[in-house]
Structures are given as structure tokens and as C-alpha cells.
Write a protein that holds these residues in place. Structure first.
Motif, PDB file in Angstrom:
ATOM      1  N   GLU A 169      -5.851   4.884  -2.904  1.00 27.78           N
ATOM      2  CA  GLU A 169      -4.545   4.233  -2.838  1.00 27.78           C
ATOM      3  C   GLU A 169      -4.331   3.513  -1.512  1.00 27.78           C
ATOM      4  OE1 GLU A 169      -1.274   6.494  -5.400  1.00 27.78           O
ATOM      5  OE2 GLU A 169      -2.202   7.828  -3.912  1.00 27.78           O
ATOM      6  N   ARG A 170      -5.033   3.933  -0.482  1.00 30.86           N
ATOM      7  CA  ARG A 170      -4.879   3.304   0.824  1.00 30.86           C
ATOM      8  C   ARG A 170      -5.693   2.005   0.917  1.00 30.86           C
ATOM      9  NH1 ARG A 170      -0.435   4.835   1.983  1.00 30.86           N
ATOM     10  NH2 ARG A 170      -0.719   3.991   4.047  1.00 30.86           N
ATOM     11  N   GLU A 171      -6.467   1.706  -0.135  1.00 32.08           N
ATOM     12  CA  GLU A 171      -7.322   0.516  -0.142  1.00 32.08           C
ATOM     13  C   GLU A 171      -6.843  -0.570  -1.098  1.00 32.08           C
ATOM     14  OE1 GLU A 171     -11.332   1.804  -0.816  1.00 32.08           O
ATOM     15  OE2 GLU A 171     -11.213   3.326   0.760  1.00 32.08           O
ATOM     16  N   VAL A 184       0.871  -1.174   0.000  1.00 34.47           N
ATOM     17  CA  VAL A 184       0.000   0.000   0.000  1.00 34.47           C
ATOM     18  C   VAL A 184       0.906   1.221   0.000  1.00 34.47           C
ATOM     19  CG1 VAL A 184      -1.704   1.302   1.330  1.00 34.47           C
ATOM     20  CG2 VAL A 184      -1.871  -1.195   1.189  1.00 34.47           C
ATOM     21  N   GLN A 231       2.863   6.805   2.704  1.00 34.05           N
ATOM     22  CA  GLN A 231       2.116   7.699   1.844  1.00 34.05           C
ATOM     23  C   GLN A 231       3.044   8.252   0.764  1.00 34.05           C
ATOM     24  OE1 GLN A 231      -0.793  10.420   3.599  1.00 34.05           O
ATOM     25  NE2 GLN A 231      -0.345   9.462   5.578  1.00 34.05           N
ATOM     26  N   ASP A 238      -7.227   8.482  -1.011  1.00 35.14           N
ATOM     27  CA  ASP A 238      -8.032   7.489  -0.303  1.00 35.14           C
ATOM     28  C   ASP A 238      -8.039   6.151  -1.027  1.00 35.14           C
ATOM     29  OD1 ASP A 238      -8.631   9.286   1.712  1.00 35.14           O
ATOM     30  OD2 ASP A 238     -10.583   9.843   0.877  1.00 35.14           O
ATOM     31  N   ARG A 281       3.824   0.837   4.694  1.00 33.03           N
ATOM     32  CA  ARG A 281       2.700   1.356   3.907  1.00 33.03           C
ATOM     33  C   ARG A 281       2.788   2.882   3.778  1.00 33.03           C
ATOM     34  NH1 ARG A 281      -2.242  -2.142   4.521  1.00 33.03           N
ATOM     35  NH2 ARG A 281      -3.347  -0.168   4.652  1.00 33.03           N
ATOM     36  N   THR A 322      -3.187  -2.452  -3.210  1.00 34.29           N
ATOM     37  CA  THR A 322      -1.732  -2.560  -3.257  1.00 34.29           C
ATOM     38  C   THR A 322      -1.252  -2.149  -4.643  1.00 34.29           C
ATOM     39  OG1 THR A 322      -1.809  -4.894  -3.895  1.00 34.29           O
ATOM     40  CG2 THR A 322      -1.621  -4.398  -1.528  1.00 34.29           C
ATOM     41  N   VAL A 367      -1.127   8.748  -1.285  1.00 33.66           N
ATOM     42  CA  VAL A 367      -1.806   9.705  -0.409  1.00 33.66           C
ATOM     43  C   VAL A 367      -3.315   9.760  -0.624  1.00 33.66           C
ATOM     44  CG1 VAL A 367       0.242  11.154  -0.148  1.00 33.66           C
ATOM     45  CG2 VAL A 367      -1.372  11.636  -1.991  1.00 33.66           C
TER      46      VAL A 367
END
Length: 118
Positions: free
Chosen positions: A22-24, A15, A71, A20, A69, A26, A18
Motif C-alpha cells: 500500500e505504501r507503493e 498513498v 497509514q 508494504d 500519506r 495510490t 499500513v
């Protein structure tokens, strides 16, 4: 000393980013490493115990970035460089982290840092 050990094109799925979305998911990062290492001893002894274990370094790169993970690629590079220097006794390294596909018109974007004394 001008000796180095290279790891090029190491792909790590993690992950990163920055936004949203992208945080969900890989994404792949591509890592290139150049690390100062005195290769005279393993060159003479032909014993893996005297060499920088690039399989162990590669595994540490993967576990570090997957746990972190990040940012920002800049943060990932700084944390990874410190971990590798501390854990493997690497006095100098050049580290590049690339994120393929981040910009549609570029093959990849990324950062490159050098840390330590050669």
C-alpha cells in the motif's frame, strides 16, 4: 447556529495504508464534510467573499491527504480536521473518510469524526 456547508463524495487519490504494497501505490479515499458556517451573510449579500469557499476547502483536503500519506484513516481524519478548522475558521465539522475496496465484501470502510463546538 444550525447552518452547514457540505462537501460530499470528494475523491482524493493518495498513498494510504499500513501494508508494504500500500505504501507503493495510490488509492482513492472518499471524503464527506459537513462544516458549521453562518450562511445568513452570503445568503443576504449573494457575494462569494462572504461564503465558505468550498473549492478552496476541497483543494486543501486534497493537498493535506496527499502530503500526509497516512497509514491509518484515523490519523488522516485528525490531521485534516485540525487543518481545516485552523485555516478556514470552521468551529465545528463532521468528517468521514472512506476507503473503497479495502475489504472485499464491503463497499467501503472508513471513519467518521466530529470536532469542535456547533
Amino acid at each position: 447556529m444550525a447552518d452547514t456547508v457540505l462537501i460530499e463524495g470528494l475523491v482524493v487519490e493518495t498513498v494510504v495504508g499500513v501494508y508494504d504494497w500500500e505504501r507503493e501505490v495510490t488509492q482513492d479515499l472518499v471524503i464527506d464534510l459537513e462544516m458549521a458556517w453562518d450562511n445568513r451573510v452570503p445568503g443576504r449579500t449573494d457575494d462569494v467573499a462572504d461564503a465558505l469557499d468550498y473549492a478552496a476547502v476541497s483543494a486543501r483536503v486534497e493537498t493535506c491527504l496527499q502530503a500526509l500519506r497516512p497509514q491509518l484513516l484515523e490519523h488522516g481524519a485528525e490531521v485534516l480536521a485540525k487543518a481545516l478548522q485552523d485555516e478556514f475558521g470552521i468551529t465545528w465539522l463532521r468528517l468521514a473518510i472512506r476507503k473503497p475496496g479495502a475489504v472485499p465484501t464491503a463497499q467501503a470502510v472508513g471513519v467518521q469524526i466530529e470536532r469542535g463546538v456547533r
